[in-house]
Design a protein around this motif. Structure first.
Motif, PDB file in Angstrom:
ATOM      1  N   MET A  23     -29.196  57.303  56.799  1.00  0.00           N
ATOM      2  CA  MET A  23     -28.628  57.075  55.476  1.00  0.00           C
ATOM      3  C   MET A  23     -29.447  56.069  54.689  1.00  0.00           C
ATOM      4  SD  MET A  23     -26.078  58.032  53.529  1.00  0.00           S
ATOM      5  CE  MET A  23     -27.271  58.037  52.190  1.00  0.00           C
ATOM      6  N   ALA A  24     -29.866  55.011  55.362  1.00  0.00           N
ATOM      7  CA  ALA A  24     -30.688  53.999  54.700  1.00  0.00           C
ATOM      8  C   ALA A  24     -32.015  54.588  54.244  1.00  0.00           C
ATOM      9  CB  ALA A  24     -30.918  52.815  55.636  1.00  0.00           C
ATOM     10  N   ALA A  25     -32.586  55.475  55.076  1.00  0.00           N
ATOM     11  CA  ALA A  25     -33.852  56.105  54.707  1.00  0.00           C
ATOM     12  C   ALA A  25     -33.688  57.017  53.501  1.00  0.00           C
ATOM     13  CB  ALA A  25     -34.401  56.888  55.902  1.00  0.00           C
ATOM     14  N   LEU A  26     -32.580  57.729  53.440  1.00  0.00           N
ATOM     15  CA  LEU A  26     -32.324  58.618  52.304  1.00  0.00           C
ATOM     16  C   LEU A  26     -32.183  57.840  51.000  1.00  0.00           C
ATOM     17  CD1 LEU A  26     -29.750  61.094  53.903  1.00  0.00           C
ATOM     18  CD2 LEU A  26     -32.121  61.587  53.281  1.00  0.00           C
ATOM     19  N   ARG A  27     -31.678  56.610  51.095  1.00  0.00           N
ATOM     20  CA  ARG A  27     -31.446  55.794  49.905  1.00  0.00           C
ATOM     21  C   ARG A  27     -32.552  54.762  49.669  1.00  0.00           C
ATOM     22  NH1 ARG A  27     -27.431  56.382  46.013  1.00  0.00           N
ATOM     23  NH2 ARG A  27     -27.185  54.106  46.003  1.00  0.00           N
ATOM     24  N   ASP A  28     -33.627  54.827  50.445  1.00  0.00           N
ATOM     25  CA  ASP A  28     -34.734  53.886  50.250  1.00  0.00           C
ATOM     26  C   ASP A  28     -35.318  54.075  48.850  1.00  0.00           C
ATOM     27  OD1 ASP A  28     -37.779  53.186  50.305  1.00  0.00           O
ATOM     28  OD2 ASP A  28     -36.916  52.159  52.044  1.00  0.00           O
ATOM     29  N   PRO A  29     -35.384  53.012  48.039  1.00  0.00           N
ATOM     30  CA  PRO A  29     -35.824  53.164  46.649  1.00  0.00           C
ATOM     31  C   PRO A  29     -37.257  53.638  46.478  1.00  0.00           C
ATOM     32  CG  PRO A  29     -35.601  50.848  47.264  1.00  0.00           C
ATOM     33  CD  PRO A  29     -35.007  51.643  48.378  1.00  0.00           C
ATOM     34  N   VAL A  30     -38.079  53.527  47.525  1.00  0.00           N
ATOM     35  CA  VAL A  30     -39.487  53.933  47.421  1.00  0.00           C
ATOM     36  C   VAL A  30     -39.723  55.288  48.069  1.00  0.00           C
ATOM     37  CG1 VAL A  30     -41.881  53.345  48.000  1.00  0.00           C
ATOM     38  CG2 VAL A  30     -40.250  51.532  47.354  1.00  0.00           C
ATOM     39  N   THR A  31     -39.207  55.476  49.270  1.00  0.00           N
ATOM     40  CA  THR A  31     -39.515  56.688  50.041  1.00  0.00           C
ATOM     41  C   THR A  31     -38.314  57.610  50.222  1.00  0.00           C
ATOM     42  OG1 THR A  31     -39.045  55.527  52.122  1.00  0.00           O
ATOM     43  CG2 THR A  31     -41.328  55.474  51.313  1.00  0.00           C
ATOM     44  N   GLY A  32     -37.183  57.263  49.625  1.00  0.00           N
ATOM     45  CA  GLY A  32     -35.967  58.040  49.841  1.00  0.00           C
ATOM     46  C   GLY A  32     -35.936  59.359  49.092  1.00  0.00           C
ATOM     47  N   CYS A  33     -34.831  60.074  49.253  1.00  0.00           N
ATOM     48  CA  CYS A  33     -34.643  61.376  48.615  1.00  0.00           C
ATOM     49  C   CYS A  33     -34.204  61.173  47.163  1.00  0.00           C
ATOM     50  CB  CYS A  33     -33.576  62.157  49.383  1.00  0.00           C
ATOM     51  SG  CYS A  33     -33.010  63.658  48.542  1.00  0.00           S
ATOM     52  N   PRO A  34     -34.898  61.792  46.193  1.00  0.00           N
ATOM     53  CA  PRO A  34     -34.525  61.608  44.778  1.00  0.00           C
ATOM     54  C   PRO A  34     -33.064  61.950  44.492  1.00  0.00           C
ATOM     55  CG  PRO A  34     -36.676  62.646  44.932  1.00  0.00           C
ATOM     56  CD  PRO A  34     -36.118  62.597  46.337  1.00  0.00           C
ATOM     57  N   TRP A  35     -32.555  63.019  45.120  1.00  0.00           N
ATOM     58  CA  TRP A  35     -31.156  63.387  44.871  1.00  0.00           C
ATOM     59  C   TRP A  35     -30.216  62.307  45.376  1.00  0.00           C
ATOM     60  CZ3 TRP A  35     -26.636  64.110  47.576  1.00  0.00           C
ATOM     61  CH2 TRP A  35     -25.604  64.785  46.906  1.00  0.00           C
ATOM     62  N   ASP A  36     -30.433  61.831  46.599  1.00  0.00           N
ATOM     63  CA  ASP A  36     -29.553  60.817  47.179  1.00  0.00           C
ATOM     64  C   ASP A  36     -29.612  59.520  46.381  1.00  0.00           C
ATOM     65  OD1 ASP A  36     -28.309  61.843  49.802  1.00  0.00           O
ATOM     66  OD2 ASP A  36     -30.395  62.458  49.988  1.00  0.00           O
ATOM     67  N   LEU A  37     -30.763  59.192  45.858  1.00  0.00           N
ATOM     68  CA  LEU A  37     -30.905  57.958  45.083  1.00  0.00           C
ATOM     69  C   LEU A  37     -30.141  58.015  43.768  1.00  0.00           C
ATOM     70  CD1 LEU A  37     -34.696  57.239  45.730  1.00  0.00           C
ATOM     71  CD2 LEU A  37     -32.755  55.811  46.452  1.00  0.00           C
ATOM     72  N   GLU A  38     -29.887  59.195  43.258  1.00  0.00           N
ATOM     73  CA  GLU A  38     -29.164  59.332  42.002  1.00  0.00           C
ATOM     74  C   GLU A  38     -27.647  59.256  42.170  1.00  0.00           C
ATOM     75  OE1 GLU A  38     -30.244  62.967  40.153  1.00  0.00           O
ATOM     76  OE2 GLU A  38     -32.259  62.298  39.572  1.00  0.00           O
ATOM     77  N   GLN A  39     -27.185  59.338  43.406  1.00  0.00           N
ATOM     78  CA  GLN A  39     -25.740  59.442  43.627  1.00  0.00           C
ATOM     79  C   GLN A  39     -25.026  58.106  43.447  1.00  0.00           C
ATOM     80  OE1 GLN A  39     -24.680  62.583  43.721  1.00  0.00           O
ATOM     81  NE2 GLN A  39     -26.900  62.893  43.576  1.00  0.00           N
ATOM     82  N   THR A  40     -23.742  58.202  43.074  1.00  0.00           N
ATOM     83  CA  THR A  40     -22.860  57.047  42.910  1.00  0.00           C
ATOM     84  C   THR A  40     -21.567  57.307  43.677  1.00  0.00           C
ATOM     85  OG1 THR A  40     -21.753  57.972  40.964  1.00  0.00           O
ATOM     86  CG2 THR A  40     -23.794  56.695  40.585  1.00  0.00           C
ATOM     87  N   PHE A  41     -20.709  56.294  43.724  1.00  0.00           N
ATOM     88  CA  PHE A  41     -19.406  56.495  44.370  1.00  0.00           C
ATOM     89  C   PHE A  41     -18.664  57.667  43.724  1.00  0.00           C
ATOM     90  CE2 PHE A  41     -20.080  51.881  45.149  1.00  0.00           C
ATOM     91  CZ  PHE A  41     -19.965  51.879  46.532  1.00  0.00           C
ATOM     92  N   ALA A  42     -18.715  57.715  42.395  1.00  0.00           N
ATOM     93  CA  ALA A  42     -17.983  58.761  41.679  1.00  0.00           C
ATOM     94  C   ALA A  42     -18.546  60.144  41.955  1.00  0.00           C
ATOM     95  CB  ALA A  42     -18.000  58.475  40.174  1.00  0.00           C
ATOM     96  N   SER A  43     -19.874  60.261  42.059  1.00  0.00           N
ATOM     97  CA  SER A  43     -20.468  61.587  42.265  1.00  0.00           C
ATOM     98  C   SER A  43     -20.285  62.070  43.700  1.00  0.00           C
ATOM     99  CB  SER A  43     -21.951  61.564  41.895  1.00  0.00           C
ATOM    100  OG  SER A  43     -22.698  60.768  42.800  1.00  0.00           O
ATOM    101  N   ILE A  44     -20.171  61.134  44.637  1.00  0.00           N
ATOM    102  CA  ILE A  44     -20.010  61.504  46.046  1.00  0.00           C
ATOM    103  C   ILE A  44     -18.544  61.758  46.399  1.00  0.00           C
ATOM    104  CG2 ILE A  44     -20.221  60.632  48.420  1.00  0.00           C
ATOM    105  CD1 ILE A  44     -22.794  61.701  47.275  1.00  0.00           C
ATOM    106  N   ALA A  45     -17.612  61.135  45.672  1.00  0.00           N
ATOM    107  CA  ALA A  45     -16.189  61.262  46.001  1.00  0.00           C
ATOM    108  C   ALA A  45     -15.721  62.719  46.113  1.00  0.00           C
ATOM    109  CB  ALA A  45     -15.342  60.502  44.982  1.00  0.00           C
ATOM    110  N   PRO A  46     -16.105  63.626  45.184  1.00  0.00           N
ATOM    111  CA  PRO A  46     -15.667  65.022  45.351  1.00  0.00           C
ATOM    112  C   PRO A  46     -16.164  65.656  46.642  1.00  0.00           C
ATOM    113  CG  PRO A  46     -16.459  64.644  43.114  1.00  0.00           C
ATOM    114  CD  PRO A  46     -16.837  63.437  43.917  1.00  0.00           C
ATOM    115  N   HIS A  47     -17.375  65.281  47.085  1.00  0.00           N
ATOM    116  CA  HIS A  47     -17.891  65.807  48.353  1.00  0.00           C
ATOM    117  C   HIS A  47     -17.059  65.276  49.517  1.00  0.00           C
ATOM    118  CE1 HIS A  47     -21.476  67.490  46.429  1.00  0.00           C
ATOM    119  NE2 HIS A  47     -21.602  66.350  45.772  1.00  0.00           N
TER     120      HIS A  47
END
Length: 275
Positions: A23-47
């Motif tokens: 999870m930390a790797a997905l959210r890494d600001p330099v090497t992470g996944c662009p989609w995961d970096l864009e997510q917020t609490f509100a955008s993830i809540a429906p999932h």
């Protein structure tokens, strides 16, 4: 326990720490996944809600291999929210674990303390609700019932809360009387009132239906899921029978499909037990 930053995402031996590292790797600001970096609490809540429903669906279908995967998906949702909270300085995943452990210990004094275990499950449920009420302190009776719950489930929880302070009908007779009254008001609204008023009356009728289910100790969500499954199964039989003559429902009419529905309904009835 090693810190998640010391764990390789490829290390299959590291359990929850491996998942935290992923999870930390997905959210890494330099090497992470662009989609995961864009997510917020509100955008993830429906999932998160969707994954919880998929867990319930796997259980309903007794799909145990599928449940393993769905529970993993739901766990990932908790990790996802905790990661975003840590980034914002709110709390960490370790704080989440500590909080739930402390809560479970506090709410089970008959297991982790000196309270007697000589209680029925119903009494333990009442004790649980009393502990929750104490934790809420001076909050209003209906505070804290999540607005994002399925509407029938939330209705049930609101009614249970109100019932605990004495705001409840004493028997199903009064609930049934109210059901008849609300059904009559729906008819009146259909014939003479606005769509908004009709919507309100339908809501009142559904709320009383949830109350009736509660009085009869029936889970309305489970009851409706069962009805949905039954409808799906019977309509599938209609399609099967029409397909035998090379047709689809659109090629049929209501009279024929109603007849086939009754045939499917008859199939659903259990065979008489031989003695």
């Amino acid at each position: 326990m090693p810190h998640p930053s010391d764990i390789s995402p490829a290390d299959a031996r590291s359990g929850i720490d491996r998942l935290l590292a992923i999870m930390a790797a997905l959210r890494d600001p330099v090497t992470g996944c662009p989609w995961d970096l864009e997510q917020t609490f509100a955008s993830i809540a429906p999932h998160t809600l969707e994954e919880a429903h998929e867990v319930a669906d796997a259980i309903d279908r007794a799909d145990w291999p599928g449940l393993k995967g769905e529970l993993g998906d739901l766990l990932f949702q908790a990790v996802y929210h905790a990661q975003m909270a840590a980034e914002a300085g709110h709390f960490t995943f370790a704080d989440v674990v500590t909080t739930i452990c402390d809560k479970m210990i506090a709410r089970h004094p008959h297991v982790f303390g000196t309270a007697s275990r000589d209680k029925t499950a119903d009494q333990q449920t009442r004790d649980w609700e009393a502990a929750k009420a104490a934790e809420r302190g001076d909050a209003r009776t209906l505070d804290g019932v999540a607005r994002s719950l399925p509407a029938l489930t939330r209705a049930l929880k609101l009614q249970n809360r109100a019932a605990r302070v004495g705001f409840d009908w004493p028997s199903t007779t009064q609930v049934l009387d109210k059901l008849v009254e609300e059904a009559r008001e729906v008819v009146e609204a259909r014939d003479s009132l606005s769509h908004d008023h009709l919507t309100e009356e339908i809501g009142d009728l559904l709320f009383v239906m949830a109350n009736l289910a509660r009085h009869l100790k029936v889970d309305p969500e489970a009851a409706l899921r069962g009805a949905n499954a039954k409808f799906t199964r019977r309509f599938a039989r209609i399609e099967d029978w029409l397909a035998e003559s090379g047709r689809k429902p659109a090629d049929s009419d209501l009279e024929e499909m109603d007849s086939l529905w009754n045939r499917a309904k008859a199939e659903d009835k259990p065979s008489p037990t031989r003695t």
